[in-house]
Design a protein around this motif. Structure first.
Motif, PDB file in Angstrom:
ATOM      1  N   ARG A  64      -2.508  -4.275  -4.409  1.00 36.39           N
ATOM      2  CA  ARG A  64      -1.182  -5.318  -4.137  1.00 36.39           C
ATOM      3  C   ARG A  64      -1.484  -5.449  -3.255  1.00 36.39           C
ATOM      4  NH1 ARG A  64       3.621  -2.003  -6.734  1.00 36.39           N
ATOM      5  NH2 ARG A  64       3.905  -3.038  -9.311  1.00 36.39           N
ATOM      6  N   THR A  66      -4.550  -6.329  -1.891  1.00 35.77           N
ATOM      7  CA  THR A  66      -6.115  -7.061  -1.736  1.00 35.77           C
ATOM      8  C   THR A  66      -4.926  -8.295  -2.779  1.00 35.77           C
ATOM      9  OG1 THR A  66      -5.756  -6.101  -3.515  1.00 35.77           O
ATOM     10  CG2 THR A  66      -6.988  -5.174  -1.518  1.00 35.77           C
ATOM     11  N   ASP A  67      -3.781  -8.634  -3.397  1.00 31.91           N
ATOM     12  CA  ASP A  67      -3.587  -9.100  -4.481  1.00 31.91           C
ATOM     13  C   ASP A  67      -4.389  -9.990  -5.452  1.00 31.91           C
ATOM     14  OD1 ASP A  67      -1.393 -11.067  -5.431  1.00 31.91           O
ATOM     15  OD2 ASP A  67      -3.344 -12.862  -3.607  1.00 31.91           O
ATOM     16  N   PRO A  69      -5.469  -9.192  -9.168  1.00 32.83           N
ATOM     17  CA  PRO A  69      -5.375  -8.805 -10.480  1.00 32.83           C
ATOM     18  C   PRO A  69      -5.193  -7.155 -12.069  1.00 32.83           C
ATOM     19  CG  PRO A  69      -6.830 -10.205 -10.516  1.00 32.83           C
ATOM     20  CD  PRO A  69      -6.551 -10.394  -9.496  1.00 32.83           C
ATOM     21  N   ASN A  90      -1.979  -5.700 -12.097  1.00 31.84           N
ATOM     22  CA  ASN A  90      -0.743  -6.590 -11.365  1.00 31.84           C
ATOM     23  C   ASN A  90      -0.639  -7.849 -11.204  1.00 31.84           C
ATOM     24  OD1 ASN A  90       0.282  -6.439  -8.844  1.00 31.84           O
ATOM     25  ND2 ASN A  90      -1.478  -7.168  -7.368  1.00 31.84           N
ATOM     26  N   ASN A  91       0.081  -7.994 -11.912  1.00 33.40           N
ATOM     27  CA  ASN A  91       0.405  -9.859 -12.357  1.00 33.40           C
ATOM     28  C   ASN A  91      -0.375 -10.028 -13.093  1.00 33.40           C
ATOM     29  OD1 ASN A  91       3.382  -9.049 -11.272  1.00 33.40           O
ATOM     30  ND2 ASN A  91       2.112  -9.226  -9.562  1.00 33.40           N
TER      31      ASN A  91
END
Length: 95
Positions: A64, A66-67, A69, A90-91
């Motif tokens: 989250r 570091t965005d 996935p 992550n998403n």
């Protein structure tokens, strides 16, 4: 593990610092990623008999911040290494 990735010409960085920013304020102590592979996958390396749910939470926090996935927990404490791979998303598209 890093050595093997480099032999295969796969870009991997170790102990990457990730700053923690909360409501615009950067916390003093950053987090450190065990491995960051091709700037797309975070790998947390463990060597324990039994995985603790906190390891998933830890990796999800890294993803989250570091965005990124996708992440993997690799546990070298398993009897067979094939049983030591655990995916954390992550998403992730399609999940």
């Amino acid at each position: 593990m890093t050595h093997e990735l480099k032999l295969r010409e796969i870009g991997a960085e170790r102990q990457i610092s990730v700053p923690i920013v909360y409501k615009g304020h950067s916390l003093k102590t950053p987090l450190f990623l065990d491995l960051f592979i091709t700037k797309q996958i975070i790998v947390e390396v463990k060597s324990v008999e039994k995985l603790n749910p906190v390891f998933n939470a830890q990796l999800l926090t890294y993803l989250r911040l570091t965005d990124i996935p996708l992440g993997l927990i690799v546990n070298f404490g398993e009897q067979y290494i094939k049983n030591g791979f655990h995916r954390v998303v992550n998403n992730f598209p399609g999940e």
